[in-house]
Design a protein around this motif. Structure first.
Motif, short mmCIF file in Angstrom:
data_model
loop_
_atom_site.label_atom_id
_atom_site.label_comp_id
_atom_site.label_asym_id
_atom_site.label_seq_id
_atom_site.Cartn_x
_atom_site.Cartn_y
_atom_site.Cartn_z
N LEU A 1 0.85 -1.22 -0.12
CA LEU A 1 -0.08 0.13 0.00
C LEU A 1 1.00 1.36 -0.11
O LEU A 1 1.84 1.45 1.01
CB LEU A 1 -0.82 0.08 1.13
N GLY A 2 0.64 1.86 -0.98
CA GLY A 2 1.59 3.19 -1.21
C GLY A 2 2.73 2.79 -2.00
O GLY A 2 3.92 3.34 -1.71
N ALA A 3 2.83 1.86 -2.96
CA ALA A 3 3.83 1.46 -3.67
C ALA A 3 4.37 2.47 -4.40
O ALA A 3 5.69 2.58 -5.08
CB ALA A 3 3.44 0.15 -4.20
N SER A 4 3.45 3.65 -4.98
CA SER A 4 4.26 4.48 -5.75
C SER A 4 4.83 5.38 -5.16
O SER A 4 5.58 6.47 -5.64
CB SER A 4 3.01 5.19 -6.59
N SER A 5 5.06 5.54 -3.90
CA SER A 5 5.76 6.46 -3.11
C SER A 5 7.50 6.22 -3.19
O SER A 5 7.86 5.14 -3.86
CB SER A 5 5.54 6.42 -1.48
N ASP A 6 8.29 7.10 -2.94
CA ASP A 6 9.73 6.73 -3.24
C ASP A 6 10.14 5.58 -2.37
O ASP A 6 10.96 4.95 -2.87
CB ASP A 6 10.28 8.19 -2.79
N LEU A 7 9.58 5.49 -1.13
CA LEU A 7 9.99 4.08 -0.55
C LEU A 7 9.32 2.86 -1.18
O LEU A 7 9.89 2.03 -1.07
CB LEU A 7 9.19 4.37 0.95
N GLY A 8 8.16 3.03 -1.68
CA GLY A 8 7.53 1.94 -2.15
C GLY A 8 8.30 1.46 -3.55
O GLY A 8 8.47 0.22 -3.63
N THR A 9 8.49 2.48 -4.23
CA THR A 9 9.49 2.12 -5.47
C THR A 9 10.83 1.27 -5.31
O THR A 9 11.03 0.41 -5.95
CB THR A 9 9.40 3.33 -6.58
N GLU A 10 11.44 1.99 -4.22
CA GLU A 10 12.55 1.37 -3.92
C GLU A 10 12.46 -0.06 -3.39
O GLU A 10 13.35 -0.74 -3.68
CB GLU A 10 13.24 2.30 -2.88
N LEU A 11 11.32 -0.13 -2.53
CA LEU A 11 11.14 -1.26 -1.95
C LEU A 11 11.02 -2.46 -3.06
O LEU A 11 11.35 -3.70 -3.11
CB LEU A 11 10.09 -1.52 -0.92
#
Length: 253
Positions: A13-23
């Motif tokens: 959830l929130g995969a499009s955030s900077d953290l999400g895309t890095e993860l």
């Protein structure tokens, strides 16, 4: 799509955030070559950065759009996920609206409720839909929730709605951990200090720099600092961790 088609199914959830895309990028790159993993990547406004990630081996990325402030959209997200799996093996909750400072005199019920829906109510719905199934597997499925170091001590000033909602999310995470202790699911959280991402786009750059200067490292965290901690909590190496809130502050706050 049968569950056994994939070794692991990540709902982020929130995969499009900077953290999400890095993860997503790191989990994809570091997955064993003999594994096939499914990434169900939630986004709201943009999926271009997610779709630019080249899936390796048998890994697959499916982007699902949902406004988490709309509980009907959350229900649709859950139903779309159920079309792909009975329940994810790993859930990561990163979703949050962009940060804004708020003094008590500027308190906005609408802003508080929207943030509560995005961060707390949506996660409660998703957890309610999938946690019972994850627990029945008894194979150490994982849930990781993004909090903030500001729930660990007295926070900075003028964050009325942000701190209130993060404490509510902390309470929900602890409650779920209590309810599912000993049931084969590991539920943990991460509480980082300020991370330089687009989440801070509404903050004066001088404040961001002041936070960096107060850090023992004289810099703010980056997604590359925090994502490995999330990866650890998603791994089998964290099978003995449950109900933890991992501080990621480099000794600051």
């Amino acid at each position: 799509m049968p569950d056994n088609e994939f070794n692991k199914t990540y709902l982020i959830l929130g995969a499009s955030s900077d953290l999400g895309t890095e993860l997503v990028s790191r989990l994809n790159e570091e997955s064993p070559s003999n594994e096939k993993n499914l990434f169900i990547a939630h986004y709201n406004s943009s999926k271009e950065k997610l779709e630019s990630i080249a899936m390796r081996g048998g890994n697959k990325l499916v982007c699902v759009k949902a406004d988490l402030s709309d509980m009907g959209a959350v229900d649709n997200l859950i139903e779309e996920t159920k079309k792909m799996t009975d329940a994810p093996t790993h859930i990561v909750h990163l979703a949050a609206p962009p940060f804004n400072y708020m003094r008590l005199k500027d308190f906005s019920r609408d802003a508080l409720v929207r943030s509560m829906d995005i961060q707390v109510c949506s996660f409660a719905k998703v957890a309610g839909a999938f946690l019972p199934i994850m627990a029945k597997r008894k194979r150490h499925d994982k849930i990781v929730v993004m909090l903030t170091s500001y729930v660990l001590d007295i926070p900075p000033k003028f964050m009325v709605d942000y701190i209130t909602v993060k404490h509510a999310l902390l309470g929900l995470t602890k409650s779920l951990a209590a309810d599912y202790t000993g049931k084969g699911v590991n539920i943990n959280a991460v509480s980082p200090s300020m991370i330089e991402t687009k989440f801070l786009k509404n903050i004066d750059e001088r404040i961001v720099q002041m936070a960096a200067e107060e850090s023992p490292e004289k810099r703010n965290a980056t997604p590359a600092d925090i994502v490995p901690i999330i990866q650890f909590l998603l791994s089998d190496a964290a099978n003995y961790m449950h109900g933890a809130n991992v501080s990621a502050t480099c000794g600051g706050r």
